[in-house]
Design an enzyme around this catalytic site. Structure first.
Site, short mmCIF file in Angstrom:
data_model
loop_
_atom_site.label_atom_id
_atom_site.label_comp_id
_atom_site.label_asym_id
_atom_site.label_seq_id
_atom_site.Cartn_x
_atom_site.Cartn_y
_atom_site.Cartn_z
N ASP A 36 10.34 -49.41 25.25
CA ASP A 36 9.11 -48.59 25.12
C ASP A 36 7.91 -49.42 25.07
O ASP A 36 6.87 -48.99 25.78
CB ASP A 36 9.36 -47.78 23.67
CG ASP A 36 10.22 -46.90 23.60
OD1 ASP A 36 10.93 -46.45 24.79
OD2 ASP A 36 10.79 -46.57 22.63
N SER A 85 1.96 -35.33 23.15
CA SER A 85 2.31 -36.81 22.53
C SER A 85 0.98 -37.25 22.21
O SER A 85 -0.22 -36.48 22.41
CB SER A 85 2.87 -37.66 23.76
OG SER A 85 1.89 -37.68 24.78
N LEU A 86 0.87 -38.53 21.35
CA LEU A 86 -0.28 -39.11 20.76
C LEU A 86 -0.89 -40.22 21.85
O LEU A 86 -0.09 -40.76 22.50
CB LEU A 86 -0.26 -39.78 19.70
CG LEU A 86 0.26 -38.64 18.51
CD1 LEU A 86 0.68 -39.37 17.24
CD2 LEU A 86 -0.54 -37.44 18.18
N GLU A 120 -12.88 -38.26 6.92
CA GLU A 120 -11.51 -38.45 5.89
C GLU A 120 -10.34 -38.53 6.63
O GLU A 120 -9.95 -37.43 7.51
CB GLU A 120 -11.22 -37.11 4.77
CG GLU A 120 -10.34 -37.69 3.78
CD GLU A 120 -10.16 -36.41 2.76
OE1 GLU A 120 -9.70 -35.41 3.01
OE2 GLU A 120 -10.88 -36.66 1.68
N LYS A 126 4.85 -44.22 11.42
CA LYS A 126 5.37 -43.67 12.85
C LYS A 126 6.79 -43.94 13.04
O LYS A 126 7.06 -45.27 13.29
CB LYS A 126 4.50 -44.02 14.21
CG LYS A 126 4.95 -43.49 15.35
CD LYS A 126 3.92 -43.80 16.38
CE LYS A 126 4.23 -43.04 17.92
NZ LYS A 126 5.59 -43.14 18.32
N ASP A 128 10.44 -44.24 14.31
CA ASP A 128 10.98 -44.69 15.76
C ASP A 128 12.22 -43.81 16.13
O ASP A 128 13.19 -44.21 15.92
CB ASP A 128 11.30 -46.06 15.68
CG ASP A 128 11.34 -46.53 17.26
OD1 ASP A 128 10.99 -45.95 18.32
OD2 ASP A 128 11.87 -47.66 17.64
N ARG A 147 11.49 -32.51 22.46
CA ARG A 147 10.02 -32.43 22.80
C ARG A 147 9.85 -32.35 24.35
O ARG A 147 9.19 -31.31 24.77
CB ARG A 147 9.32 -33.94 22.66
CG ARG A 147 7.95 -33.84 23.16
CD ARG A 147 7.18 -35.26 23.35
NE ARG A 147 6.07 -35.24 23.89
CZ ARG A 147 5.85 -35.63 24.99
NH1 ARG A 147 6.67 -35.88 25.94
NH2 ARG A 147 4.79 -35.65 25.53
N GLU A 184 10.61 -35.92 12.92
CA GLU A 184 11.16 -36.81 13.96
C GLU A 184 12.67 -37.08 13.20
O GLU A 184 12.79 -37.33 12.32
CB GLU A 184 10.48 -38.17 13.75
CG GLU A 184 10.54 -39.21 14.76
CD GLU A 184 9.80 -39.08 15.82
OE1 GLU A 184 10.03 -40.02 16.79
OE2 GLU A 184 9.08 -38.25 15.92
N TYR A 236 6.58 -33.70 9.52
CA TYR A 236 5.34 -33.99 9.38
C TYR A 236 4.23 -33.03 10.02
O TYR A 236 3.09 -33.34 9.57
CB TYR A 236 5.25 -35.43 10.16
CG TYR A 236 5.59 -35.45 11.79
CD1 TYR A 236 4.76 -34.65 12.71
CD2 TYR A 236 6.46 -35.96 12.10
CE1 TYR A 236 5.08 -34.71 13.83
CE2 TYR A 236 6.81 -36.23 13.33
CZ TYR A 236 6.14 -35.43 14.30
OH TYR A 236 6.59 -35.46 15.58
N LYS A 308 -4.56 -39.74 11.56
CA LYS A 308 -5.14 -38.17 11.72
C LYS A 308 -6.30 -37.74 10.92
O LYS A 308 -6.64 -38.40 9.89
CB LYS A 308 -3.92 -37.31 11.46
CG LYS A 308 -2.76 -37.51 11.98
CD LYS A 308 -1.63 -36.49 11.71
CE LYS A 308 -0.08 -36.61 12.35
NZ LYS A 308 0.67 -35.88 11.47
N LYS A 332 0.29 -48.65 17.45
CA LYS A 332 1.49 -49.36 17.85
C LYS A 332 1.64 -50.60 17.24
O LYS A 332 0.56 -51.51 17.09
CB LYS A 332 1.77 -49.67 19.15
CG LYS A 332 2.08 -48.20 20.01
CD LYS A 332 3.23 -47.40 19.42
CE LYS A 332 3.81 -46.31 20.37
NZ LYS A 332 4.75 -46.58 21.44
N CYS A 426 9.16 -86.22 40.62
CA CYS A 426 8.37 -86.14 39.36
C CYS A 426 7.15 -85.81 39.53
O CYS A 426 6.22 -86.36 40.31
CB CYS A 426 8.67 -87.57 38.49
SG CYS A 426 7.68 -87.55 36.89
N CYS A 429 5.12 -89.16 38.18
CA CYS A 429 5.13 -90.53 38.90
C CYS A 429 5.52 -90.39 40.46
O CYS A 429 5.64 -91.56 41.03
CB CYS A 429 5.95 -91.66 38.05
SG CYS A 429 7.68 -91.11 37.91
N CYS A 444 13.49 -87.24 35.20
CA CYS A 444 12.80 -88.46 35.80
C CYS A 444 13.55 -89.59 34.80
O CYS A 444 13.54 -89.70 33.83
CB CYS A 444 11.33 -88.42 35.52
SG CYS A 444 10.52 -89.88 36.02
N CYS A 449 7.59 -94.21 33.88
CA CYS A 449 6.89 -92.97 34.05
C CYS A 449 5.72 -92.83 32.90
O CYS A 449 6.19 -92.92 31.64
CB CYS A 449 7.72 -91.90 34.08
SG CYS A 449 7.00 -90.33 34.37
#
Length: 696
Positions: A36, A85-86, A120, A126, A128, A147, A184, A236, A308, A332, A426, A429, A444, A449
């Site tokens: 995601d 969706s947001l 306010e 959130k 998952d 959804r 959710e 929610y 929100k 996120k 290399c 060198c 090498c 070197c």
């Protein structure tokens, strides 16, 4: 079309193709192809391209629709209220910009005395999981939908009815004709682990994460399988009829989101308890920072926080865009993985001559910090990744610290891209590089070197070895480039006059370095042994070996003539004994030892170390004998070195990493990923006070 716009045009085509394929895999095939967090950032890249160049927008762009295709396994139902969706924010600055836009919209047309200076806000975790729309008629659950595309969802009522935290009837004496609930569905960590354990035992492929497991479960055709997986649910959002007669139904409609959450709880729903209302952004920022840490201790996954506008009348005034509400935004969490554009490869040569490819890419934010480079380790890793020029690569932070390239997205590869590989010579060198058949490393082998010499010098002066302050990388580079030193021993033949002439050096700094070099001659034997940079000899192994063999001559004889004796030491295996034998068999290394002794180093145990060896047999009678400790975070009054000394003096040993053999994790303030791993493995975790009790 100019070349720059042509590149943007091709990139937009690549992004549309990949994102549309990813959506099809997720929504139709139930087989997610990318994470995601990666999808989100590639989607944002496409949005930014289309905003800057509107002529790149096409009808099939994923930015031009609300959601994605529905599965054909379930009947489709139209949502009573669209389930949008947001919009996402990826840092606090973007949250501030969203807040400023909201204030601007709300203040349009207002008189001077009615201007809002702050809003306010309410912040919620959130979860998952997977969004579900629940329809209740006369208090009874009649339909549950996914959804879907936001307008239509899949009817998964039979499956949702198996979720015990979703009431089949509302706790209301006189329910209205209809109520819509949004929330959710999710799978807790412990349940998810059990599901994957069963799938392993049945030789079935495991779910990549709990969110995918939840999505796959909700689309099961057999509700009994859904019931066995014990999904959970947090509500929610509530939608009530506009014309609702509050007196008739003895129901006061919520006027704010915080009231709506309480209302949901009252009528029988489980709500997430971690929410808070704020006036302004200052305290909100503290809440966001707090949950960036605390989320790891939750029994379920979160992928951010939702902010929100709390008052519904202000939400109504702010309204919606084509795809999302203006009154809410999802912040996120810093991505565990993120995509970036490869700019090229560079090649580092270490003190043992190993050539390490390093990917240089466009800077990205990962786990809270900006990264633009990641090691690819060796030729085998480079080959397995199949890197091409300008590839889009996926980066993650191993252990939340070290960036690494996880894989490539070939779907975004330019058709003219060139395959990348290690050089033949290399890069420092120009000597021909070699690759042994029994190891992945490409080396090498030119002992002259400059890169190998610089690496050896940096290792010798570092804190774990001789700890010579003032001799940093820049100064070492000057000394090697000007050919003022050709070995570690040459450091001890530097003089003040020579050092004063170097860049950024003065008499005081030069004198300090000479003093530090002189002091280092008295460092313990195990520090000197570690400083030699023998492959596979770390600080702990050096200490163990130095305790058994009290000078370089004894160690050389045993390593070359009786390596099996070294293998008998606890924690020392064949790889280390072979490494010691190889190193001491080299004439160049024998010359280095002779030169170090000539300039005043003993390469021998001090009297104190010899005394400690005599006492080591007593450790077997001590309380902590055989116990392995790992230290993490900052202890209140003990430095890490002091805690280590106390543990070792009591017969215990220190390890730098957590494993099933770890006896105790000593955790202080700001403990890192080791704490999380210890909890996962069930390792006993103690603080400083508990450690001190063990020591007495």
């Amino acid at each position: 079309m100019n070349s720059d716009l042509n590149k943007k045009f091709n990139r937009a085509i690549e992004l549309r193709k990949l994102l549309n394929e990813a959506s099809h895999a997720y929504y139709v095939l139930d087989a997610p192809s990318i994470e995601d967090s990666v999808y989100d950032q590639l989607y944002r890249e496409l949005v930014n391209l289309e905003n800057r160049y509107p002529e790149l927008i096409t009808a099939d762009s994923p930015t031009q629709r609300v959601g994605d295709k529905l599965s054909s396994n379930f009947p489709k139902k139209t949502h009573r209220v669209p389930l949008q969706s947001l919009d996402n924010a990826f840092n606090f600055q973007e949250v501030s910009e969203w807040n400023a836009r909201s204030l601007k919209i709300l203040n349009q047309g207002e008189s001077k005395e009615d201007i809002l200076t702050s809003i306010e806000l309410i912040c919620e975790l959130k979860i998952d999981g997977n969004a579900i729309a629940l329809s209740y008629e006369n208090g009874l659950l009649v339909r549950a939908c996914s959804r879907g595309d936001g307008i239509q969802g899949e009817d998964i009522t039979s499956n949702v009815k198996t979720i015990n935290s979703i009431p089949l009837s509302l706790r209301m004496e006189n329910p209205p004709k209809w109520i819509e609930i949004r929330g959710e569905a999710f799978i807790p960590h412990r349940t998810f682990e059990g599901i994957n354990k069963k799938r392993r035992m049945a030789l079935e492929s495991e779910f990549a994460n709990s969110r995918n497991a939840c999505a796959g479960t909700l689309r099961q055709l057999d509700p009994q399988v859904v019931a066995s997986r014990k999904l959970d649910f947090f509500a929610y959002t509530i939608h009530l009829p506009e014309e609702l007669d509050e007196i008739k139904y003895n129901l006061a409609k919520p006027k704010t989101q915080i009231e709506a959450l309480q209302y949901l709880k009252n009528i029988g729903f489980k709500i997430n308890p971690y929410n808070q209302v704020f006036l302004g952004l200052k305290d909100l920022k503290e809440f966001l920072n707090e949950w960036e840490i605390k989320r790891h201790d939750l029994p379920y996954s979160t992928d951010g926080l939702v902010i929100k506008v709390n008052k519904f009348n202000l939400q109504k005034r702010l309204g919606f865009t084509q795809k999302a509400p203006r009154w809410a935004i999802a912040l996120k969490h810093p991505a565990a993985e993120a995509p970036s554009k490869l700019l090229g490869l560079t090649f580092q040569v270490g003190r043992t001559g190993v050539v390490t490819p390093v990917a240089e890419f466009e800077p990205i934010m990962l786990a809270g910090t900006s990264v633009s480079r990641a090691t690819l380790h060796n030729a085998n890793r480079l080959l397995s990744l199949d890197l091409h020029s300008d590839d889009t690569i996926i980066i993650r932070k191993a252990g939340e610290i070290i960036p690494e390239v996880v894989r490539v997205l070939p779907g975004l590869r330019n058709q003219y891209a060139k395959c990348l590989s290690l050089p033949i010579n290399c890069p420092i060198c120009n000597s021909t590089l070699i690759s042994e058949n029994d190891e992945a490393a490409t080396r090498c082998i030119n002992t002259n070197c400059p890169a190998i010499l610089q690496g050896a010098l940096r290792h010798w002066v570092n804190k774990g070895a001789m700890n010579i302050e003032g001799l940093g990388s820049k100064l070492i580079e000057q000394l090697v480039e000007k050919k003022l030193i050709n070995s570690i021993a040459d450091l001890y033949e530097l003089d003040i006059n020579l050092l004063e002439k170097l860049d950024r050096m003065g008499a005081k700094s030069a004198k300090k370095i000479i003093q530090e070099l002189e002091i280092s001659k008295g460092k313990p034997w195990h520090k000197q042994l570690y400083g030699l940079g023998i492959p596979h000899i770390g600080e702990r192994n050096a200490q163990t070996i130095a305790m058994q063999f009290t000078n370089s001559s004894i160690l050389k004889d045993v390593a070359c003539k009786s390596p099996e004796v070294i293998q008998e030491i606890n924690g020392i295996g064949e790889e280390i004994s072979d490494s010691l034998k190889t190193w001491f068999s080299s004439e160049a290394n024998q010359k280095l030892i002779r030169d170090l002794k000539r300039v005043g180093l003993t390469l021998e145990a001090t009297q104190e170390e010899k005394l400690k060896k005599d006492q080591i047999s007593d450790n077997s009678t001590k309380l902590l004998f055989g116990k392995i400790f790992v230290l993490t975070g900052t202890l209140p009054s003990l430095s890490r070195s002091k805690a280590k000394e106390l543990i070792e003096n009591s017969g215990g040993s220190i390890s730098s990493s957590i494993s099933t053999n770890t006896s105790f994790l000593v955790a202080g303030e700001k403990a890192g990923s080791k704490l999380k791993k210890a909890k996962t493995l069930g390792i006993k975790i103690i603080d400083q006070n508990e450690l001190l009790k063990l020591l007495t």
